[in-house]
Design a protein around this motif. Structure first.
Motif, PDB file in Angstrom:
ATOM      1  N   SER A 223      33.167  44.581  50.480  1.00  0.00           N
ATOM      2  CA  SER A 223      32.779  45.775  49.481  1.00  0.00           C
ATOM      3  C   SER A 223      33.112  45.357  47.969  1.00  0.00           C
ATOM      4  O   SER A 223      34.985  45.605  48.284  1.00  0.00           O
ATOM      5  N   TRP A 224      33.122  45.788  47.222  1.00  0.00           N
ATOM      6  CA  TRP A 224      33.250  45.376  46.048  1.00  0.00           C
ATOM      7  C   TRP A 224      34.381  46.829  45.883  1.00  0.00           C
ATOM      8  O   TRP A 224      33.144  47.923  45.582  1.00  0.00           O
ATOM      9  N   THR A 225      35.852  46.813  45.899  1.00  0.00           N
ATOM     10  CA  THR A 225      36.153  48.045  45.071  1.00  0.00           C
ATOM     11  C   THR A 225      36.307  48.116  43.276  1.00  0.00           C
ATOM     12  O   THR A 225      36.761  46.573  43.191  1.00  0.00           O
ATOM     13  N   ASP A 226      37.365  48.669  43.217  1.00  0.00           N
ATOM     14  CA  ASP A 226      38.457  48.411  42.102  1.00  0.00           C
ATOM     15  C   ASP A 226      39.503  47.842  42.175  1.00  0.00           C
ATOM     16  O   ASP A 226      39.574  46.962  41.489  1.00  0.00           O
TER      17      ASP A 226
ATOM     18  N   HIS B 109      34.474  36.341  40.619  1.00  0.00           N
ATOM     19  CA  HIS B 109      34.802  37.259  42.555  1.00  0.00           C
ATOM     20  C   HIS B 109      33.698  37.746  42.772  1.00  0.00           C
ATOM     21  O   HIS B 109      33.247  37.647  43.824  1.00  0.00           O
ATOM     22  N   LYS B 110      32.803  38.774  42.134  1.00  0.00           N
ATOM     23  CA  LYS B 110      31.581  39.425  42.942  1.00  0.00           C
ATOM     24  C   LYS B 110      30.578  38.397  43.135  1.00  0.00           C
ATOM     25  O   LYS B 110      30.317  38.200  43.843  1.00  0.00           O
TER      26      LYS B 110
ATOM     27  N   LEU C  13      40.045  44.725  43.757  1.00  0.00           N
ATOM     28  CA  LEU C  13      39.497  43.528  43.022  1.00  0.00           C
ATOM     29  C   LEU C  13      39.361  43.302  42.164  1.00  0.00           C
ATOM     30  O   LEU C  13      39.489  42.186  41.489  1.00  0.00           O
ATOM     31  N   SER C  14      39.144  44.255  41.133  1.00  0.00           N
ATOM     32  CA  SER C  14      38.997  43.879  39.408  1.00  0.00           C
ATOM     33  C   SER C  14      39.965  43.629  38.683  1.00  0.00           C
ATOM     34  O   SER C  14      41.797  44.130  39.038  1.00  0.00           O
TER      35      SER C  14
ATOM     36  N   VAL D  21      31.787  37.260  46.570  1.00  0.00           N
ATOM     37  CA  VAL D  21      32.036  37.835  47.140  1.00  0.00           C
ATOM     38  C   VAL D  21      30.589  37.803  48.080  1.00  0.00           C
ATOM     39  O   VAL D  21      30.047  38.190  49.286  1.00  0.00           O
TER      40      VAL D  21
ATOM     41  N   THR E 158      39.992  38.076  49.414  1.00  0.00           N
ATOM     42  CA  THR E 158      40.536  39.087  48.713  1.00  0.00           C
ATOM     43  C   THR E 158      41.850  39.233  48.535  1.00  0.00           C
ATOM     44  O   THR E 158      43.306  39.885  47.522  1.00  0.00           O
TER      45      THR E 158
ATOM     46  N   ASP F 240      35.786  38.656  36.620  1.00  0.00           N
ATOM     47  CA  ASP F 240      35.315  39.551  38.285  1.00  0.00           C
ATOM     48  C   ASP F 240      33.727  39.048  38.284  1.00  0.00           C
ATOM     49  O   ASP F 240      33.048  39.384  39.534  1.00  0.00           O
TER      50      ASP F 240
END
Ligand SMILES: [Fe+2]
Ligand SMILES: [Fe+2]
Length: 134
Positions: free
Chosen positions: A5-8, A21-22, A10-11, A25, A114, A18
């Motif tokens: 899951s993308w979470t902050d 990276h998304k 990872l930002s 993911v 990650t 970003d």
């Protein structure tokens, strides 16, 4: 639910990075979903190939920025990229040799991406943002 899951956390707070990276993911999640529904080895190989290709594209993007703005930690970061590319190529070879992608492989991929984002990529965030990179 998605495998990653993308979470902050990872930002890196640079929108272009970003977004890339998304995408990474998304490709890993796609690979995971394909495994869950029992897609053929050929399909998995194709997705892993997409992951390897997009990884190279993304790493080149970061490395171009490092060069352009003389990022002081570029050499260490680039060697981390090189090692990640070697690992993904190794995985491709295994899959091509007929080995199925195991749950262990997925844990590896999750960590592979990650941890690099959270440990290495976060380090350039401040520096590149100060240069106005978006
Ligand atoms: Fe990186
Ligand atoms: Fe990155």
């Amino acid at each position: 639910m998605s495998f990653i899951s993308w979470t902050d956390d990872l930002s890196v707070h640079i929108p272009s990075v970003d977004a890339q990276h998304k995408n990474l993911v998304g490709i890993i999640n796609n690979l995971y979903d394909s495994m869950q529904v029992g897609k053929a080895n050929g399909v998995m190989r194709k997705i892993l190939g997409d992951l390897a290709d997009y990884t190279v594209t993304h790493f080149s993007y970061e490395e171009r920025l490092f060069k352009q703005y003389a990022y002081p930690d570029a050499a260490t970061h680039q060697s981390s990229h090189a090692s990640l590319v070697t690992q993904i190529r190794e995985l491709q070879k295994q899959l091509e040799g007929g080995a199925p992608i195991s749950i262990k492989t997925f844990s590896f991929l999750k960590k592979w991406l990650t941890e690099h984002i959270m440990k290495d990529d976060q380090k350039y965030s401040q520096f590149l943002r100060a240069k106005g990179i978006q």
